[in-house]
Enzyme design. Structure first.
Site, PDB file in Angstrom:
ATOM      1  NE  ARG A 310     110.022 100.730 -22.068  1.00  0.00           N
ATOM      2  CZ  ARG A 310     111.398 100.416 -22.337  1.00  0.00           C
ATOM      3  NH1 ARG A 310     111.884  99.935 -22.134  1.00  0.00           N
ATOM      4  NH2 ARG A 310     111.860 101.264 -22.482  1.00  0.00           N
ATOM      5  CE  LYS A 332      92.018  97.339  -8.069  1.00  0.00           C
ATOM      6  NZ  LYS A 332      90.616  98.015  -7.725  1.00  0.00           N
ATOM      7  CD  GLU A 374      90.439  98.878   2.762  1.00  0.00           C
ATOM      8  OE1 GLU A 374      89.016  98.095   2.526  1.00  0.00           O
ATOM      9  OE2 GLU A 374      90.674  99.946   3.091  1.00  0.00           O
ATOM     10  CE  LYS A 416      92.496  93.127  -3.664  1.00  0.00           C
ATOM     11  NZ  LYS A 416      93.157  93.853  -2.761  1.00  0.00           N
ATOM     12  CD  GLU A 426      88.075  98.103 -10.584  1.00  0.00           C
ATOM     13  OE1 GLU A 426      89.120  97.663  -8.937  1.00  0.00           O
ATOM     14  OE2 GLU A 426      87.464  99.169  -9.697  1.00  0.00           O
ATOM     15  NE  ARG A 430      91.312  93.980  -7.755  1.00  0.00           N
ATOM     16  CZ  ARG A 430      92.591  94.062  -7.986  1.00  0.00           C
ATOM     17  NH1 ARG A 430      93.472  93.231  -8.690  1.00  0.00           N
ATOM     18  NH2 ARG A 430      92.606  94.179  -6.765  1.00  0.00           N
ATOM     19  CG  ASN A 434      87.052  99.900  -5.462  1.00  0.00           C
ATOM     20  OD1 ASN A 434      87.956 100.671  -4.434  1.00  0.00           O
ATOM     21  ND2 ASN A 434      87.315  99.892  -6.229  1.00  0.00           N
ATOM     22  CG  HIS A 437      87.020 101.168  -1.270  1.00  0.00           C
ATOM     23  ND1 HIS A 437      86.394 101.186  -0.417  1.00  0.00           N
ATOM     24  CD2 HIS A 437      88.151 101.480  -0.992  1.00  0.00           C
ATOM     25  CE1 HIS A 437      87.136 100.259   0.259  1.00  0.00           C
ATOM     26  NE2 HIS A 437      89.121 100.826  -0.485  1.00  0.00           N
ATOM     27  CG  HIS A 441      88.945 106.339  -2.757  1.00  0.00           C
ATOM     28  ND1 HIS A 441      89.059 106.244  -4.066  1.00  0.00           N
ATOM     29  CD2 HIS A 441      89.510 105.596  -1.341  1.00  0.00           C
ATOM     30  CE1 HIS A 441      89.652 104.489  -3.080  1.00  0.00           C
ATOM     31  NE2 HIS A 441      89.878 104.826  -2.287  1.00  0.00           N
ATOM     32  CG  HIS A 454      92.450 103.973   3.170  1.00  0.00           C
ATOM     33  ND1 HIS A 454      92.047 104.230   1.485  1.00  0.00           N
ATOM     34  CD2 HIS A 454      92.269 102.651   2.682  1.00  0.00           C
ATOM     35  CE1 HIS A 454      91.847 103.479   1.223  1.00  0.00           C
ATOM     36  NE2 HIS A 454      91.340 102.174   1.592  1.00  0.00           N
TER      37      HIS A 454
HETATM   38  P1  NAD Z   1     100.014 102.500   6.534  1.00  0.00           P
HETATM   39  O1  NAD Z   1     101.144 102.216   5.460  1.00  0.00           O
HETATM   40  O2  NAD Z   1     100.131 104.252   6.475  1.00  0.00           O
HETATM   41  O3  NAD Z   1     100.667 102.540   8.267  1.00  0.00           O
HETATM   42  C1  NAD Z   1      99.515 103.094   8.947  1.00  0.00           C
HETATM   43  C2  NAD Z   1     101.004 103.171  10.237  1.00  0.00           C
HETATM   44  O4  NAD Z   1     101.048 102.201  11.203  1.00  0.00           O
HETATM   45  C3  NAD Z   1     101.658 104.055   9.262  1.00  0.00           C
HETATM   46  O5  NAD Z   1     102.379 105.304  10.381  1.00  0.00           O
HETATM   47  C4  NAD Z   1     103.074 103.044   9.615  1.00  0.00           C
HETATM   48  O6  NAD Z   1     104.010 103.455   9.325  1.00  0.00           O
HETATM   49  C5  NAD Z   1     102.331 102.192  10.512  1.00  0.00           C
HETATM   50  N1  NAD Z   1     103.299 100.770  10.981  1.00  0.00           N
HETATM   51  C6  NAD Z   1     102.861 100.058   9.940  1.00  0.00           C
HETATM   52  N2  NAD Z   1     103.657  98.662  10.348  1.00  0.00           N
HETATM   53  C7  NAD Z   1     103.681  98.641  12.055  1.00  0.00           C
HETATM   54  C8  NAD Z   1     103.666  97.550  12.671  1.00  0.00           C
HETATM   55  N3  NAD Z   1     103.751  96.628  12.458  1.00  0.00           N
HETATM   56  N4  NAD Z   1     103.655  98.750  14.232  1.00  0.00           N
HETATM   57  C9  NAD Z   1     103.588  99.712  14.170  1.00  0.00           C
HETATM   58  N5  NAD Z   1     103.083 100.621  13.375  1.00  0.00           N
HETATM   59  C10 NAD Z   1     102.853  99.941  12.123  1.00  0.00           C
HETATM   60  O7  NAD Z   1      98.657 102.613   6.036  1.00  0.00           O
HETATM   61  P2  NAD Z   1      98.227 101.165   5.561  1.00  0.00           P
HETATM   62  O8  NAD Z   1      96.372 101.113   6.772  1.00  0.00           O
HETATM   63  O9  NAD Z   1      98.154 100.280   5.850  1.00  0.00           O
HETATM   64  O10 NAD Z   1      97.251 101.744   4.577  1.00  0.00           O
HETATM   65  C11 NAD Z   1      96.609 102.347   4.004  1.00  0.00           C
HETATM   66  C12 NAD Z   1      97.185 102.579   2.323  1.00  0.00           C
HETATM   67  O11 NAD Z   1      96.918 101.369   1.638  1.00  0.00           O
HETATM   68  C13 NAD Z   1      96.395 103.588   1.346  1.00  0.00           C
HETATM   69  O12 NAD Z   1      97.321 104.555   1.140  1.00  0.00           O
HETATM   70  C14 NAD Z   1      95.309 102.213   1.142  1.00  0.00           C
HETATM   71  O13 NAD Z   1      95.350 103.343  -0.207  1.00  0.00           O
HETATM   72  C15 NAD Z   1      96.352 102.183   0.418  1.00  0.00           C
HETATM   73  N6  NAD Z   1      94.962 100.413  -0.188  1.00  0.00           N
HETATM   74  C16 NAD Z   1      95.364  99.620  -0.794  1.00  0.00           C
HETATM   75  C17 NAD Z   1      94.853  98.743  -1.943  1.00  0.00           C
HETATM   76  C18 NAD Z   1      95.554  97.494  -3.014  1.00  0.00           C
HETATM   77  O14 NAD Z   1      94.195  97.192  -3.153  1.00  0.00           O
HETATM   78  N7  NAD Z   1      96.894  97.974  -3.067  1.00  0.00           N
HETATM   79  C19 NAD Z   1      93.765  98.729  -1.185  1.00  0.00           C
HETATM   80  C20 NAD Z   1      92.837  99.590   0.367  1.00  0.00           C
HETATM   81  C21 NAD Z   1      94.088 100.497   0.515  1.00  0.00           C
HETATM   82  N1  GLY Z   2      90.889  97.757  -2.312  1.00  0.00           N
HETATM   83  C1  GLY Z   2      90.518  97.597  -4.106  1.00  0.00           C
HETATM   84  C2  GLY Z   2      90.540  96.370  -4.889  1.00  0.00           C
HETATM   85  O1  GLY Z   2      92.613  95.683  -4.407  1.00  0.00           O
HETATM   86  O2  GLY Z   2      90.298  96.198  -5.596  1.00  0.00           O
END
Ligand code: NAD
Ligand code: GLY
Length: 550
Positions: A310, A332, A374, A416, A426, A430, A434, A437, A441, A454
Site C-alpha cells: 500500500r 503519474k 515534450e 510542469k 488532473e 493539468r 496532454n 496525446h 496515444h 511515445h
Molecule cells: P523509455 O523509457 O522506453 O526509454 C527510451 C529508450 O532509451 C529505452 O530503450 C531505454 O532503455 C533507453 N535509455 C534510457 N536511458 C538511456 C541512456 N541514458 N542512454 C541510452 N539509452 C537509454 O522511453 P521514454 O521516452 O523515456 O519514456 C516514454 C514513457 O514515458 C512512455 O511509456 C510514456 O507513457 C511515459 N510518460 C509518462 C509521463 C508521466 O507523467 N508519468 C509523461 C510522459 C511520458
Molecule cells: N504527461 C502528462 C502529465 O504528467 O500530466
C-alpha cells in the site's frame, strides 16, 4: 525574469485605459509608447506624422519599443501599428506577455469619433480605413500575442479582471535566460534545484551533470537503509554499477531488478517481476525503490511503489530527455492495457528527482528527439516565448549542447511543476499537459505499443492538434506551420499513420480525458495558451484526412 505585459491592438481598443488599470492591480509601472515618443520628440503624434510622415514615425516607434521592452515589470500600451515592424514584433513577443485587445470596428468608431489625435482616421471614410487596418494588422497582433481578449465588455474593471483570470501564471514570468534560481556550484557543472510544492508530498528536482557521482547529493536525497533499483537491460550496463557503488559507499543494502527494455513490456506481467523481487527479498515498508531509466521504468517503478504494501517511498533517477523534462515529475505512474495507453495507474509522488544530464550523452538521437516532443509541448501550451527560443536553438539541442539541454530541462520542469502544483490530480488544468496525446496515444495503441516511440507519437499528435486548432479558427496558418516545422526540425514524424477513420475514432474514445463518451482535445488558442474542448466530428474527420495524406 521580465514580468512585462504588453498590450497590442487597433487604435481605440482600450489599450491605455486597460493598461493603466492592469498596472495598478499588478503593482507595475505603466507606460504608453505614444506618450514616450511625444516625450522624446517634444511634439504630438499628429505633428510628427505631418512633418516627417508615417515612415519616420514608425522608425521612432520601433526605437521606443526596443528600449521599453528591455525594461522589467512594466505594463506597456503600444501604438496600433507597432507590430508592423518585424523587430518590434519579435521584441514584444520575446520580452513579455503580449495581450491582444480585440475590439469590433463599431465600438472603435464610437470610441474614436471625437478624437483628433488619430492621424490615420483623418479620412472621408474612417470605417473603410479601420477595416483595411484590421485586415492588415490582425494576423500580426495574433502572431505577437500570448493571450487574445475580446473587449466586448463595457466595464474596464470587468475587462481587467477577466485578463487577470486568464493570464497564465507562468506568462507573468516568461524567462529567456538560462534558469538561475537556486544555483549551487558542483564539481562538473552547475546543479539547479527546483522544488515542487505539494505540502507534505513536496520534493526537489535536482538537475545537473555527473549527479550519479555526487555522493553528498545521493546521501541527502535517498535516506533509507534499504534500496531496490529498478532498471532495464539497456540502462543497467551503462549506469547500474555506478549507482550501486554509491549505495555501497553509503553503507546501504542494495539489490536490482532488471526488466526487458521497451514500451512493449510496460504491462502487468513485467510489473509483477518487480513485486516478485520485492517479496523474495523480504522488502518491508521502509525499502526505497529507485527508478533508474526512462519513462517506462519511471512509470512502472512509481506504480510498484504506490501499490507494494500500500505504498513505499521511491526516487526517480531519469536517464532519457523525455523522463528528465516530463515523466519523472508530477507523480503519474502506471502501465498500459492492450486496449489503452497508461490506463492502469496511480498518482503517487516520488521523494526526489535526480536528473543527471550527463546520462544523455549515451542516449540515441531518436530518443533525444522523442524527448524534444515534450519540450515543444511545454512551449506550445504555456510559453510562446520558450517556443520561439526552441525554434532558434533546435540545432544546439540536437547537438546535445549541455547549456541548451540544461536550460530546456529546467524550464520544462518549472512549467510542469507550476501546473502540477495547481492541479495535482488532473481535476482540470493539468489536462493541458496532454496536448497532442489524444492523437499520440491512439497512434501508439493503434500501431502496437513500441512501434512508434511515445515522443514520436506525441510529436505527430501535436501537429494534428495544431491542425485541428487551425480548422476551428483558434490559431492562424502561420502558427500551425511553425508547430509542424519545429516538430519536423526536432527529427519527429509529422505525417499520421493511416489506421482507418473508424479505428482512429475508436482509439481516441479510450482516453482518460473523455467525458460522457465525448472525446476531449487540448487545443491551442492561440499558440502559447491552450483550452480543453470537444470538437465537431466533421472537423475531426477532416483533420484526420488532412494529416494522414500530408
Ligand atoms: P523509455 O523509457 O522506453 O526509454 C527510451 C529508450 O532509451 C529505452 O530503450 C531505454 O532503455 C533507453 N535509455 C534510457 N536511458 C538511456 C541512456 N541514458 N542512454 C541510452 N539509452 C537509454 O522511453 P521514454 O521516452 O523515456 O519514456 C516514454 C514513457 O514515458 C512512455 O511509456 C510514456 O507513457 C511515459 N510518460 C509518462 C509521463 C508521466 O507523467 N508519468 C509523461 C510522459 C511520458
Ligand atoms: N504527461 C502528462 C502529465 O504528467 O500530466
Amino acid at each position: 525574469m521580465s514580468g512585462n505585459i504588453f498590450l497590442v491592438g487597433l487604435m481605440g481598443s482600450g489599450k491605455t485605459t486597460v493598461g493603466r488599470a492592469l498596472a495598478r492591480k499588478l503593482n507595475k509601472r505603466f507606460i504608453d509608447s505614444d506618450h514616450e515618443i511625444e516625450a522624446r520628440t517634444g511634439v504630438s503624434i499628429p505633428v510628427i506624422f505631418e512633418i516627417e510622415g508615417e515612415v519616420s514615425f514608425r522608425q521612432r516607434e520601433a526605437d521606443v519599443i526596443r528600449d521599453l521592452t528591455a525594461l522589467s515589470d512594466i505594463v506597456l500600451a503600444t501604438g496600433g501599428g507597432a507590430v508592423l515592424n518585424p523587430d518590434s514584433l519579435r521584441y514584444l513577443h520575446e520580452r513579455g506577455t503580449v495581450i491582444y485587445l480585440r475590439a469590433g470596428i463599431n465600438s472603435i468608431l464610437q470610441r474614436t469619433r471625437n478624437d483628433k489625435n488619430r492621424p490615420l482616421l483623418r479620412t472621408a471614410d474612417p470605417r473603410k480605413k479601420l477595416e483595411e487596418l484590421e485586415a492588415q494588422r490582425h494576423p500580426l497582433y495574433q502572431q505577437a500575442a500570448h493571450l487574445v481578449i475580446e473587449t466586448g465588455r463595457p466595464n474596464v474593471q470587468h475587462l481587467v479582471q477577466s485578463i487577470l483570470d486568464k493570464l497564465p501564471k507562468s506568462s507573468t514570468k516568461v524567462d529567456f535566460q538560462p534558469y538561475q534560481t537556486d544555483m549551487q556550484s558542483v564539481k562538473n557543472g552547475t546543479l539547479q534545484t527546483l522544488n515542487l510544492d505539494l505540502g507534505e508530498r513536496s520534493y526537489s528536482i535536482s538537475i545537473g551533470q555527473q549527479l550519479l557521482e555526487d555522493s553528498l547529493l545521493i546521501a541527502e536525497k535517498i535516506r533509507g537503509k534499504h534500496v531496490v533499483i529498478v532498471t532495464n537491460t539497456v540502462v543497467a550496463p551503462l549506469y547500474l554499477a555506478r549507482l550501486e557503488a554509491q549505495f555501497k559507499s553509503l553503507d546501504k543494502t542494495c539489490s536490482a531488478v532488471i526488466l526487458p527494455d521497451g514500451e512493449a513490456y510496460k504491462n502487468w506481467d513485467h510489473l509483477n517481476l518487480i513485486f516478485d523481487h520485492l517479496l523474495r527479498h523480504k522488502c518491508d515498508r521502509k525499502t526505497i525503490l529507485i527508478a533508474l531509466g526512462g519513462g517506462v521504468i519511471g512509470d512502472m517503478t512509481g506504480f510498484a511503489a504506490a501499490t507494494y504494501m500500500r505504498g513505499v517511498p521511491f526516487v526517480q533517477i531519469p536517464t532519457t530527455l523525455l523522463s528528465q523534462v516530463d515523466s519523472s515529475v508530477g507523480g503519474k505512474t502506471g502501465i498500459n492495457h492492450p486496449l489503452g495507453k497508461n490506463m492502469i495507474g496511480a498518482f503517487y509522488q516520488p521523494q526526489a528527482v535526480i536528473a543527471d544530464t550527463s546520462t544523455l550523452n549515451s542516449l540515441p538521437d531518436k530518443e533525444l528527439s522523442a524527448g524534444l516532443a515534450e519540450v515543444i509541448k511545454h512551449g506550445a501550451i504555456i510559453d510562446a516565448g520558450f517556443f520561439t527560443w526552441l525554434e532558434q536553438n533546435m540545432a544546439r539541442l540536437r547537438a546535445k549542447e549541455p547549456d541548451a539541454l540544461a536550460y530546456v530541462i529546467a524550464r520544462s520542469c518549472e512549467i510542469k511543476a507550476d501546473v502540477v502544483q495547481q492541479d495535482e490530480r488532473e481535476g482540470g488544468l493539468r489536462a493541458i499537459l496532454n496536448f497532442g496525446h489524444t492523437f499520440g496515444h491512439a497512434i501508439e495503441a493503434g500501431l502496437g505499443f513500441g512501434t512508434w516511440l511515445h515522443g514520436e507519437a506525441v510529436g505527430c499528435g501535436m501537429v494534428m492538434a495544431a491542425e485541428l486548432s487551425f480548422r476551428l479558427g483558434h490559431i492562424d496558418y502561420v502558427s500551425k506551420t511553425r508547430i509542424k516545422q519545429l516538430v519536423e526540425n526536432a527529427g519527429l514524424p509529422v505525417v499520421a499513420p493511416d489506421l482507418g477513420e473508424q479505428r482512429w475514432l475508436e482509439l481516441m474514445e479510450v482516453d482518460k480525458k473523455n467525458e460522457g463518451g465525448q472525446i476531449k482535445f487540448i487545443l491551442l488558442k492561440p499558440l502559447g495558451t491552450s483550452v480543453i474542448s470537444s470538437v465537431p466530428e466533421q472537423v475531426l474527420l477532416e483533420t484526420l484526412r488532412h494529416c494522414i495524406l500530408e
